[in-house]
Design an enzyme around this catalytic site. Structure first.
Site, PDB file in Angstrom:
ATOM      1  N   HIS A  25       2.008  27.353  72.056  1.00 49.10           N
ATOM      2  CA  HIS A  25       1.701  26.281  71.032  1.00 49.10           C
ATOM      3  C   HIS A  25       3.360  25.511  70.392  1.00 49.10           C
ATOM      4  CE1 HIS A  25      -0.209  24.312  67.051  1.00 49.10           C
ATOM      5  NE2 HIS A  25       1.236  24.326  66.979  1.00 49.10           N
ATOM      6  N   GLU A  26       4.552  26.574  69.747  1.00 50.99           N
ATOM      7  CA  GLU A  26       6.224  26.432  69.653  1.00 50.99           C
ATOM      8  C   GLU A  26       6.691  25.863  70.968  1.00 50.99           C
ATOM      9  OE1 GLU A  26       5.862  25.964  66.586  1.00 50.99           O
ATOM     10  OE2 GLU A  26       4.265  26.476  66.003  1.00 50.99           O
ATOM     11  N   HIS A  51       5.551  22.609  71.837  1.00 48.17           N
ATOM     12  CA  HIS A  51       6.521  21.185  71.314  1.00 48.17           C
ATOM     13  C   HIS A  51       8.013  21.288  70.865  1.00 48.17           C
ATOM     14  CE1 HIS A  51       3.392  20.518  67.555  1.00 48.17           C
ATOM     15  NE2 HIS A  51       3.703  22.023  67.445  1.00 48.17           N
TER      16      HIS A  51
END
Length: 377
Positions: A67-68, A71
């Site tokens: 998820h990170e 980003h």
């Protein structure tokens, strides 16, 4: 949240963990191995439940990392510098330097994280369905189905339109696109974040009073984190508004006194600290290149009996950890690195030459001047 242990790099991005990860890992392990999995599939050994719980927790943190990382990779695509990713008790954070260049970039950087979590949830769900269709049930199915549900819930929670959640970033991007003012959009998103955090705190307290246990307190704790983080972001947004047109050269103290890297702490004290009013000194080599940064606070930590023989490079912040900037850099872009530094200083370098130093006092004065100008206008 500071990095306690560095795990390595992925796609050139530094990845680490904070010690607080152990707390949530233990809670997940106990909750799954001693609660959820035995309730779903009894008659397995404690070892089997423990292994299933550990696998589920580890893959969950890998999902958070994905998820990170999403980003970070999209942010790099738009020219933002990624300082690293840190996993901690409340999830993870990709530390980005600077702001997205436009609302579309801001929207994509924020939205890709929940999208990855949704995709992972769908993938784990599909594998779970396929496994059950092939006759694989029991604990493997329990692990896969839990991972599917938790990733979907992670995406849904992050889509709440309240900073610092991804949904708050998305809200900021949409308001920025419509109003044309990023800082005003940020203020709206952070206010929503504070309100959402307070609601979670209230709900957590009510749940704890009605059903004593850890669930309500945990909800209140997450709400406190969201509210405090949103408040900090609101302060940063107001600071950015005050300093948005300021460059590093506008606030730096020019031509700082530098000290050679061959000195001892005692020589530094006698020749510099007792003769100048400054509390921070860039340490340089014979050719004038930056080797580190030493401060009055660092010298105070050295026992008096060691000062005459201890080289200053043993107590100075090493060059690779000293925040640096160019004179024409926007001040708001370099403040996060300066704030994360133990010494709270920023060394200004132009064409390899040290031309200035920025302290918290310099920044505070710039904010005061900006406020005076606003009131005067």
């Amino acid at each position: 949240m500071n990095e306690t242990l560095r795990l390595g790099t992925i796609a050139g991005i530094r990845v680490g963990v904070n010690w607080s990860v152990l707390i949530i890992f233990w809670l997940l392990l106990v909750g799954l191995a001693a609660g959820r999995f035995p309730a779903m599939y009894p008659d397995h050994s404690a070892t089997a439940y423990g292994i299933a719980g550990a696998v589920a927790a580890i893959v969950f943190f890998a999902s958070l990392l994905a998820h990170e990382l999403a980003h970070a990779l999209v942010a790099e695509r738009y020219g933002l510098e990624v300082e690293g990713i840190t996993l901690w008790m409340f999830g993870g954070v990709a530390r980005l330097r600077g702001d997205a260049p436009n609302p579309s970039a801001d929207l994509r950087i924020a939205g890709v994280g929940p999208l990855v979590s949704l995709v992972l949830g769908a993938v784990f769900g599909a594998i779970a369905v396929l496994a059950r269709g092939l006759g694989v049930a029991g604990l493997p199915f329990a692990v896969l189905s839990w991972l599917a549900v938790i990733n979907v819930l992670l995406a849904a929670f992050n889509l709440v339109p309240a900073a610092p959640l991804d949904g708050g970033r998305i809200l900021r991007a949409l308001i920025w696109r419509r109003k044309g003012d990023r800082l005003q959009a940020a203020l709206v998103a952070t206010r929503a974040g504070r309100q959402f955090g307070f609601v979670m705190i209230g709900l957590g307290i009510v749940l704890f009073l009605m059903m004593p246990g850890g669930g309500g307190l945990w909800l209140a704790l997450i709400g406190w984190f969201i509210a405090s983080s949103a408040g900090a972001e609101e302060q940063r947004a107001r600071l950015q508004r005050s300093l948005q047109d300021r460059r590093v050269a506008d606030v730096m103290s020019p031509d700082p006194v530098t000290v050679p890297d061959t000195l001892t702490v005692g020589q530094l004290l006698d020749a510099y600290l007792l003769r100048h009013r400054y509390s921070a000194y860039p340490v340089v080599s014979m050719d004038g290149s930056l080797q580190g940064l030493t401060t009055l606070q660092r010298v105070k930590e050295v026992p008096p009996e060691d000062r005459e023989v201890l080289p200053i490079m043993r107590v100075a912040c090493p060059a690779e950890d000293v925040p640096r900037a160019a004179p024409d850099d926007r001040l708001v872009d370099v403040l996060p690195a300066m704030g994360a530094s133990r010494d709270g200083r920023l060394v200004v370098v132009d064409a390899g030459r040290i031309v200035g130093i920025v302290s918290a006092t310099d920044v505070a004065r710039a904010v005061d001047v900006a406020e005076l100008r606003t009131r005067a206008g």
